[in-house]
Design a protein around this motif. Structure first.
Motif, short mmCIF file in Angstrom:
data_model
loop_
_atom_site.label_atom_id
_atom_site.label_comp_id
_atom_site.label_asym_id
_atom_site.label_seq_id
_atom_site.Cartn_x
_atom_site.Cartn_y
_atom_site.Cartn_z
N ALA A 100 0.76 -1.23 0.02
CA ALA A 100 0.01 -0.09 -0.16
C ALA A 100 0.62 1.28 0.05
CB ALA A 100 -0.86 0.01 1.10
N SER A 101 2.02 1.27 0.67
CA SER A 101 2.96 2.41 0.78
C SER A 101 3.59 2.53 -0.58
CB SER A 101 3.69 2.42 2.01
OG SER A 101 4.55 1.12 2.04
N THR A 103 2.26 2.09 -3.82
CA THR A 103 1.44 2.42 -4.83
C THR A 103 0.17 3.31 -4.69
OG1 THR A 103 0.05 1.29 -6.44
CG2 THR A 103 -0.18 0.70 -4.25
N ASP A 104 -0.49 3.89 -5.71
CA ASP A 104 -1.44 4.84 -5.30
C ASP A 104 -2.65 4.26 -4.79
OD1 ASP A 104 -3.36 7.00 -5.57
OD2 ASP A 104 -3.16 7.20 -7.74
N MET A 105 -3.06 4.60 -3.60
CA MET A 105 -4.22 3.97 -3.01
C MET A 105 -5.57 5.11 -2.89
SD MET A 105 -3.61 0.93 -1.95
CE MET A 105 -4.88 0.56 -0.83
N SER A 106 -5.21 6.09 -3.54
CA SER A 106 -6.15 7.36 -3.57
C SER A 106 -7.47 6.87 -3.66
CB SER A 106 -5.83 8.50 -4.23
OG SER A 106 -5.67 8.49 -5.35
N ALA A 109 -8.62 3.31 -1.41
CA ALA A 109 -8.29 3.18 -0.14
C ALA A 109 -9.65 2.80 0.73
CB ALA A 109 -7.71 4.41 0.65
N GLN A 151 -1.29 6.29 8.33
CA GLN A 151 -0.29 6.06 7.07
C GLN A 151 -1.09 6.98 6.25
OE1 GLN A 151 1.77 2.49 6.47
NE2 GLN A 151 1.49 1.88 8.45
N GLU A 152 -0.09 7.79 5.42
CA GLU A 152 -0.59 8.70 4.06
C GLU A 152 -1.64 7.62 3.30
OE1 GLU A 152 1.33 11.36 0.84
OE2 GLU A 152 2.55 10.42 2.16
N TRP A 153 -1.28 6.51 3.01
CA TRP A 153 -2.03 5.90 2.04
C TRP A 153 -3.32 5.47 2.44
CZ3 TRP A 153 -4.31 1.13 3.26
CH2 TRP A 153 -3.90 0.53 4.38
N GLU A 154 -3.57 5.51 3.89
CA GLU A 154 -4.98 5.34 4.35
C GLU A 154 -6.16 6.50 3.81
OE1 GLU A 154 -5.21 3.45 8.50
OE2 GLU A 154 -3.05 3.90 8.42
N HIS A 155 -5.72 7.67 3.47
CA HIS A 155 -6.23 8.87 3.30
C HIS A 155 -7.37 8.97 4.10
CE1 HIS A 155 -4.12 9.16 -0.56
NE2 HIS A 155 -4.28 8.00 -0.81
#
Length: 507
Positions: A100-101, A103-106, A109, A151-155
């Protein structure tokens, strides 16, 4: 085209991998691991196989399509999702957290809770229980995630993501798992038949588990002779147990920084020498990076991540520094040559830079992929890349690990070995440190058959090269041979044999 349909099904099976590669159209998807979702994909693949019988596409492409479709069908039929919970790249939830960290999860998520819930239901409702120790270790890994900062990927989906993972963790802790005496696939329903199919998929040969078990025993015996030879030259002793003792207790890293610097230096040296052995060189470079601290407890010791198609991310040789000061530095160079140059980085990047169909570039055929990686370790010795006999010991140690894998993987899954018997075999016949032995055995338990691919593939590539050299004599060009193997992408070993034979006859 059937190749395009197979690639789409391949991406549907693993959309995050598609995003890591930079393949457009998958950034809003996560695989569907419900029973209905897997069965729908299975039906789609069965249709691909039926139509492949009358397709007019070239034979190599069709061989790759058939292999990939059959492999995914066999993995679905083995119901691996129901009892693989701990291994970092095979257990679905752990794999998602690891990727997840990167790649793009935007756009997806918000899909993570559904995915985690699907896995929880499959594990909870199955009669195919994971090992008790794997239930506990996976729960501990998830607990670490839940205690970490958002974490940032969780949005903006952090709350539902963490709620689903907490519920999944509780599901794991509520289950009664198998004990270590019943570690292998043969202890599960239809396990023997499922294992035979997975062995065929991973080795792309008709060799039986019994044949592979004996091959491993024979290779281990021969490797002891090489240990004795190098030990006599370096330390003045041919006593293999004494050599093993020294390799386990001496020549350790002083710190993480030393380990990384050595890997960077080894890859740079390999890149400088590569033009003498390869006509085609990757346009994209290979970087060395450390695994994120949060992932070090479950991540492999080392692994390679393919470069993005658009060049936005280079190929990355990931190093896990966990327990660095307790690990032998002798395997530094051989691992860099396997994972980086001329190993997986050359292999995956050169294929990606061709005009081959995408399924040919990115097919998951481990006998070819890992066979080339292990072939690269011995090739590195031919290329003069090892800086010392100390590092050549690392090559032998890596060989012994891959030979021992033939013994313990088949021992666990076909012969019914308990976990401890597999551990004892690695202790006696390799110089792997204890934490790595434990981690490797748990990996073999949860990824049945995959560990067989390395040595089977290496031996076949070496055999094909030797036959081509014998047939062509002075006309044999090692650079042309390497180009041939790499520029056609992953394929079953039998198909590679036909390709090399045709190439030899035309030169």
């Amino acid at each position: 085209m059937i190749a395009e349909e197979m690639f789409a099904a391949f991406m549907e099976r693993d959309p995050l991998f598609g995003s890591l590669l930079g393949v457009p159209g998958w950034d809003d998807r996560i695989e569907d691991l419900s029973v209905d979702g897997e069965q729908a994909l299975r039906a789609r693949l069965a249709d691909v196989l039926r139509r492949a019988e009358t397709s007019g596409e070239d034979p190599v492409t069709l061989a790759v399509v058939r292999h990939q479709a059959e492999m995914i069908i066999n993995q679905i039929d083995a119901r691996l999702v129901e009892h693989v919970v701990a291994e970092s790249l095979a257990a679905p939830v752990n794999r998602l957290l690891l990727r997840a960290s990167e790649t793009d999860m935007s756009q997806r998520a918000g899909l993570v809770p559904r995915f985690v819930d699907q896995v929880a239901v499959r594990v909870r409702d199955s009669g195919r229980r994971p090992l008790s120790r794997h239930l506990r270790s996976s729960a501990a890994r998830l607990d670490g995630f839940l205690k970490s900062p958002v974490q940032e990927w969780e949005h903006d989906s952090s709350a539902p993501i963490r709620a689903s993972i907490a519920a999944y963790r509780e599901t794991l802790l509520s289950l009664k798992g198998r004990d270590d005496e019943q570690a292998g696939l043969c202890w599960l329903p239809d396990g023997e038949e499922n294992y035979r199919k997975l062995v065929r998929d991973y080795t792309t040969t008709s060799r039986t588990p019994a044949e592979l078990h004996q091959l491993g025993l024979d290779l281990i015996a021969r490797l002891r002779e090489e240990y004795a030879e190098v030990g006599s030259r370096l330390w003045g002793t041919s006593d293999v147990p004494e050599i093993f003792r020294r390799l386990r207790t001496e020549l350790l890293w002083d710190n993480e920084e030393e380990m990384v610097a050595h890997a960077v230096e080894a890859i740079a040296r390999a890149e400088a020498v590569a033009p003498r052995w390869f006509s085609r060189l990757p346009r994209i470079g290979c970087e060395v990076r450390l695994v994120d601290e949060a992932e070090r407890g479950t991540a492999p010791i080392a692994y390679y991540l393919e470069a993005a198609l658009d060049g936005s991310r280079p190929g990355v040789y990931w190093l896990n520094p966990l327990g660095a000061t307790e690990r032998s530095r002798t395997q530094s160079e051989t691992t860099a040559f396997h994972e980086g140059v001329p190993g997986h980085h050359f292999q995956t990047t050169l294929a990606a830079e061709t005009d081959l169909p995408d399924i040919r570039k990115y097919a998951s055929i481990d006998a070819y992929l890992e066979g080339w990686g292990l072939y690269s370790e011995r090739l590195a010795d031919e290329m003069g890349l090892f800086s010392s006999d100390e590092q050549r010991f690392g090559m032998l140690s890596a060989d012994a690990m891959r030979a021992a894998r033939l013994v313990v993987d088949t021992g666990l899954h076909a012969l019914g070995w308990p976990r401890q018997q597999a551990i004892d075999y690695l202790r006696e016949n390799t110089v792997m440190p204890e934490p790595e032995i434990q981690a490797e055995i748990d990996r073999y338990i949860e990824v049945p058959g995959q560990a067989l691919a390395y040595m089977v593939g290496r031996l076949e590539i070496q055999r094909l090269r030797a036959e081509a050299q014998a047939e062509l004599g002075d006309r044999f060009d090692v650079k042309a041979f390497h180009d041939l193997v790499l520029e056609n992408g992953p394929m079953p070993l039998s198909t590679l044999g036909e390709l090399v034979a045709s190439w030899s006859s035309l030169r």
